[in-house]
Design a protein around this motif. Structure first.
Motif, mmCIF file in Angstrom:
data_model
loop_
_atom_site.group_PDB
_atom_site.id
_atom_site.type_symbol
_atom_site.label_atom_id
_atom_site.label_comp_id
_atom_site.label_asym_id
_atom_site.label_seq_id
_atom_site.Cartn_x
_atom_site.Cartn_y
_atom_site.Cartn_z
ATOM 1 N N ARG A 1 0.804 -1.152 -0.140
ATOM 2 C CA ARG A 1 -0.219 -0.059 0.021
ATOM 3 C C ARG A 1 0.745 1.217 -0.080
ATOM 4 N NH1 ARG A 1 -5.406 -0.740 0.790
ATOM 5 N NH2 ARG A 1 -5.831 -2.998 1.212
ATOM 6 N N VAL A 2 0.384 2.220 -0.554
ATOM 7 C CA VAL A 2 1.091 3.790 -0.621
ATOM 8 C C VAL A 2 1.321 4.254 0.656
ATOM 9 C CG1 VAL A 2 1.028 5.767 -1.519
ATOM 10 C CG2 VAL A 2 0.042 4.016 -2.896
ATOM 11 N N GLU A 3 2.663 4.389 1.115
ATOM 12 C CA GLU A 3 3.142 4.976 2.504
ATOM 13 C C GLU A 3 3.768 6.332 2.182
ATOM 14 O OE1 GLU A 3 5.120 2.114 4.806
ATOM 15 O OE2 GLU A 3 3.312 0.792 4.823
ATOM 16 N N ARG A 4 4.293 6.672 1.222
ATOM 17 C CA ARG A 4 5.042 7.638 0.989
ATOM 18 C C ARG A 4 5.054 8.113 -0.538
ATOM 19 N NH1 ARG A 4 8.683 3.511 1.439
ATOM 20 N NH2 ARG A 4 10.107 3.121 -0.309
ATOM 21 N N VAL A 5 5.081 9.526 -0.560
ATOM 22 C CA VAL A 5 5.081 10.016 -2.049
ATOM 23 C C VAL A 5 6.442 11.003 -2.082
ATOM 24 C CG1 VAL A 5 3.959 11.496 -3.612
ATOM 25 C CG2 VAL A 5 2.626 10.040 -2.213
ATOM 26 N N GLU B 1 -2.111 14.401 -5.476
ATOM 27 C CA GLU B 1 -3.418 13.984 -4.579
ATOM 28 C C GLU B 1 -3.286 12.452 -4.892
ATOM 29 O OE1 GLU B 1 -7.179 15.529 -6.221
ATOM 30 O OE2 GLU B 1 -6.890 17.372 -5.475
ATOM 31 N N VAL B 2 -2.193 11.803 -4.616
ATOM 32 C CA VAL B 2 -1.829 10.434 -4.595
ATOM 33 C C VAL B 2 -2.351 9.873 -3.361
ATOM 34 C CG1 VAL B 2 0.085 8.575 -4.355
ATOM 35 C CG2 VAL B 2 0.280 10.719 -5.748
ATOM 36 N N PRO B 3 -3.473 8.861 -3.399
ATOM 37 C CA PRO B 3 -4.349 8.283 -2.306
ATOM 38 C C PRO B 3 -3.496 7.639 -1.444
ATOM 39 C CG PRO B 3 -4.755 7.052 -4.380
ATOM 40 C CD PRO B 3 -3.777 8.095 -4.642
ATOM 41 N N VAL B 4 -2.807 8.117 -0.531
ATOM 42 C CA VAL B 4 -1.822 7.387 0.458
ATOM 43 C C VAL B 4 -2.981 6.249 1.344
ATOM 44 C CG1 VAL B 4 -0.517 7.530 2.634
ATOM 45 C CG2 VAL B 4 -0.440 9.243 1.019
ATOM 46 N N GLY B 5 -2.180 5.007 1.347
ATOM 47 C CA GLY B 5 -3.090 3.924 1.957
ATOM 48 C C GLY B 5 -3.746 3.214 0.812
ATOM 49 N N ALA B 6 -4.145 3.553 -0.199
ATOM 50 C CA ALA B 6 -4.612 2.623 -1.253
ATOM 51 C C ALA B 6 -3.568 1.724 -1.663
ATOM 52 C CB ALA B 6 -5.071 3.595 -2.349
ATOM 53 N N PRO B 7 -4.074 0.637 -2.400
ATOM 54 C CA PRO B 7 -3.173 -0.300 -3.119
ATOM 55 C C PRO B 7 -2.313 0.275 -3.941
ATOM 56 C CG PRO B 7 -5.411 -1.264 -2.860
ATOM 57 C CD PRO B 7 -5.463 0.159 -2.590
ATOM 58 N N LEU B 8 -1.038 0.114 -4.029
ATOM 59 C CA LEU B 8 -0.136 0.590 -4.948
ATOM 60 C C LEU B 8 -0.303 0.393 -6.322
ATOM 61 C CD1 LEU B 8 2.648 2.279 -5.118
ATOM 62 C CD2 LEU B 8 3.985 0.208 -5.074
ATOM 63 N N SER C 1 7.321 2.842 -6.773
ATOM 64 C CA SER C 1 8.531 2.142 -6.069
ATOM 65 C C SER C 1 7.985 1.323 -5.039
ATOM 66 C CB SER C 1 9.264 3.289 -5.487
ATOM 67 O OG SER C 1 10.519 2.970 -4.839
ATOM 68 N N TRP C 2 8.129 -0.116 -5.383
ATOM 69 C CA TRP C 2 7.520 -1.281 -4.741
ATOM 70 C C TRP C 2 8.311 -1.290 -3.272
ATOM 71 C CZ3 TRP C 2 2.993 -3.268 -5.962
ATOM 72 C CH2 TRP C 2 2.567 -3.003 -7.318
ATOM 73 N N PRO C 3 7.852 -1.564 -2.284
ATOM 74 C CA PRO C 3 6.375 -1.921 -2.030
ATOM 75 C C PRO C 3 5.368 -0.823 -1.468
ATOM 76 C CG PRO C 3 7.500 -2.818 -0.260
ATOM 77 C CD PRO C 3 8.519 -2.093 -1.193
ATOM 78 N N HIS C 4 5.976 0.399 -1.251
ATOM 79 C CA HIS C 4 5.296 1.412 -0.500
ATOM 80 C C HIS C 4 5.109 2.876 -1.181
ATOM 81 C CE1 HIS C 4 4.225 -1.546 2.507
ATOM 82 N NE2 HIS C 4 5.570 -1.910 2.948
ATOM 83 N N GLY C 5 5.888 3.013 -2.263
ATOM 84 C CA GLY C 5 6.215 4.364 -2.763
ATOM 85 C C GLY C 5 5.810 4.785 -3.951
#
Length: 274
Positions: free
Chosen positions: A68-72, A90-97, A124-128
């Motif tokens: 899941r998206v944790e950082r931008v 407006e990248v949806p943080v917490g959404a599936p990457l 940027s797998w797994p969280h960026g």
């Protein structure tokens, strides 16, 4: 009770038929029948494994917390701040990457922040999510109502600032209203004249560009430069820009004290007012 009643049940009729079929016929035929059954079992097992693997992969990509998206992160900014870029993206943080629409994010950034020329949105797998930005560079500014509109090398007006950027000349559109000039303006509208001025600004020799204060446009073939110290360069049209730049460089070396330079005809440059 009879002893025969306690005997173990024998094979069914279908099983006996299969065994008889296997044992009947030539050895090659029997082997091919066994091979076909083995292949069928293998295909079924593989299909089940593939289905399980696909289901597991989908769960990892969409259902688990592992991807899941944790950082931008933002790179490449000069005038803009990373915070501005992240807010506009407006990248949806917490959404599936995997679910982030990178094309939509890029389009939103270019729409909300016209200063951005190009942007690359990468996972940027797994969280960026990475936002690689290239900002537009002003080659001219237009003064309007006490502020300055920045214009890039493509003639795009992309930002309004309170102070003109250092070493960027000011564009003056002093369009003549004579009959001949009006006809020229119908053929070459204001947008075209701005692009011509941008082309001229891009051809000015580097040493001269640092001294250029104003690019003045009256008509398509009447463009001039005002340098520091009140010196004037008559450039003419935007055509033959490379030749005009060379002629201006040579002319300024030959007559360093001149006040007026004319390279509108690059094969016959002239200077005066030394």
């Amino acid at each position: 009770m009879n002893e025969g009643a306690c005997s173990v049940a024998g094979p069914t009729t279908a099983e006996r038929g299969e065994r008889q079929q296997e044992s009947s016929g030539p050895p090659l035929a029997r082997g091919l029948r066994r091979l076909r059954r083995l292949r069928l079992r293998t295909i079924v097992i593989l299909a089940v494994l593939v289905a399980l693997l696909a289901a597991g992969s989908l769960w990892i990509l969409y259902g688990s917390e592992w991807t899941r998206v944790e950082r931008v992160s933002v790179s490449g900014t000069r005038v803009l701040t990373p915070a501005q870029v992240r807010a506009a993206a407006e990248v949806p943080v917490g959404a599936p990457l995997i679910s982030v629409d990178t094309d939509a994010v890029a389009a939103r950034l270019r729409r909300e922040l016209p200063r951005i020329d190009t942007v690359e949105v990468v996972r940027s797998w797994p969280h960026g999510i990475g936002l690689n930005v290239v900002e537009r560079t002003a080659v001219l500014v237009e003064e309007k109502a006490g502020k300055f509109v920045e214009v890039d090398a493509e003639g795009v007006r992309f930002a309004t600032v309170s102070q003109a950027p250092k070493d960027v000349p000011v564009l003056q559109l002093s369009l003549s209203r004579t009959a001949s000039s009006a006809a020229s303006l119908r053929r070459f509208d204001e947008g075209r004249l701005v692009r011509e001025a941008v082309g001229v600004a891009g051809r000015i020799p580097r040493a001269v560009a640092r001294q250029t204060r104003t690019v003045k446009v009256r008509t398509y073939d009447d463009i001039s430069l005002e340098l520091s110290g009140g010196r004037i360069v008559v450039w003419g049209s935007g055509e033959q820009g490379v030749q005009k730049a060379r002629a201006l460089t040579a002319l300024m070396k030959a007559a360093p004290g001149a006040r007026h330079f004319d390279v509108s005809v690059p094969t016959a440059p002239a200077s005066s007012g030394s």
